[in-house]
Design a protein around this motif. Structure first.
Motif, PDB file in Angstrom:
ATOM      1  N   ASN A   2       0.831  -1.199   0.000  1.00 18.32           N
ATOM      2  CA  ASN A   2       0.000   0.000   0.000  1.00 18.32           C
ATOM      3  C   ASN A   2       0.875   1.261   0.000  1.00 18.32           C
ATOM      4  O   ASN A   2       2.066   1.210   0.285  1.00 18.32           O
ATOM      5  CB  ASN A   2      -1.012  -0.004   1.156  1.00 18.32           C
ATOM      6  N   GLN A   4       0.961   3.959   1.925  1.00 21.02           N
ATOM      7  CA  GLN A   4       1.519   4.362   3.221  1.00 21.02           C
ATOM      8  C   GLN A   4       2.813   3.603   3.514  1.00 21.02           C
ATOM      9  O   GLN A   4       3.822   4.199   3.892  1.00 21.02           O
ATOM     10  CB  GLN A   4       0.481   4.112   4.329  1.00 21.02           C
ATOM     11  N   ASP A   5       2.804   2.286   3.340  1.00 19.83           N
ATOM     12  CA  ASP A   5       3.990   1.475   3.592  1.00 19.83           C
ATOM     13  C   ASP A   5       5.111   1.798   2.604  1.00 19.83           C
ATOM     14  O   ASP A   5       6.283   1.854   2.976  1.00 19.83           O
ATOM     15  CB  ASP A   5       3.654  -0.015   3.530  1.00 19.83           C
ATOM     16  N   LEU A   7       5.657   4.647   1.056  1.00 18.29           N
ATOM     17  CA  LEU A   7       6.241   5.945   1.413  1.00 18.29           C
ATOM     18  C   LEU A   7       7.123   5.837   2.648  1.00 18.29           C
ATOM     19  O   LEU A   7       8.208   6.422   2.694  1.00 18.29           O
ATOM     20  CB  LEU A   7       5.140   6.977   1.651  1.00 18.29           C
ATOM     21  N   TYR A   8       6.671   5.093   3.647  1.00 16.05           N
ATOM     22  CA  TYR A   8       7.469   4.898   4.869  1.00 16.05           C
ATOM     23  C   TYR A   8       8.810   4.239   4.524  1.00 16.05           C
ATOM     24  O   TYR A   8       9.871   4.707   4.951  1.00 16.05           O
ATOM     25  CB  TYR A   8       6.693   4.048   5.871  1.00 16.05           C
ATOM     26  N   HIS A  41       2.380   3.324  -7.898  1.00 13.74           N
ATOM     27  CA  HIS A  41       1.427   4.259  -7.299  1.00 13.74           C
ATOM     28  C   HIS A  41       1.251   5.540  -8.115  1.00 13.74           C
ATOM     29  O   HIS A  41       0.436   6.380  -7.761  1.00 13.74           O
ATOM     30  CB  HIS A  41       1.856   4.596  -5.863  1.00 13.74           C
ATOM     31  N   LYS A  68       1.784  13.059   3.177  1.00 14.93           N
ATOM     32  CA  LYS A  68       1.746  12.128   4.305  1.00 14.93           C
ATOM     33  C   LYS A  68       2.809  12.586   5.287  1.00 14.93           C
ATOM     34  O   LYS A  68       3.847  13.096   4.893  1.00 14.93           O
ATOM     35  CB  LYS A  68       2.053  10.691   3.873  1.00 14.93           C
ATOM     36  N   PHE A  70       5.241  11.564   8.773  1.00 13.72           N
ATOM     37  CA  PHE A  70       5.857  10.477   9.534  1.00 13.72           C
ATOM     38  C   PHE A  70       6.716  11.080  10.636  1.00 13.72           C
ATOM     39  O   PHE A  70       7.462  12.026  10.385  1.00 13.72           O
ATOM     40  CB  PHE A  70       6.754   9.628   8.623  1.00 13.72           C
TER      41      PHE A  70
END
Length: 89
Positions: A2, A4-5, A7-8, A41, A68, A70
């Motif tokens: 996904n 979010q993961d 990008l992290y 993405h 996003k 973090f």
């Protein structure tokens, strides 16, 4: 994976790559996650800003500006782990 993961992981390894510019594995991993963000993405214009206590990732997805956030300590944990491991230094 996904967004979010992805990008992290991308941001974590970007921090490592920028701190360890001679580390080929860090470069390869950074490029891998950049490909996931841009091809899977379809992100464009990815930029990072630091506003304590957060990293903010700005990007364009499907023509829309998004972001996003973090926590700095979470993102920099990978670099700290690598630097504290004698076999990597």
């Amino acid at each position: 994976m996904n967004l979010q993961d992805a990008l992290y992981n991308w941001l974590s390894i970007k921090v490592v790559h920028e701190a360890r510019t001679d580390d080929k594995a860090a470069l390869d991993t950074y490029e891998f996650f950049t490909t996931i963000l841009t091809e899977d993405h379809r992100l464009e214009n990815i930029e990072v800003e630091i506003v304590d206590p957060m990293y903010i990732v700005h990007y364009v997805k499907e023509g829309q500006q998004e972001q996003k956030q973090f926590p700095i300590d979470l993102i920099e944990a990978l670099l700290e782990q690598i630097q504290s491991e004698p076999k990597y230094n």
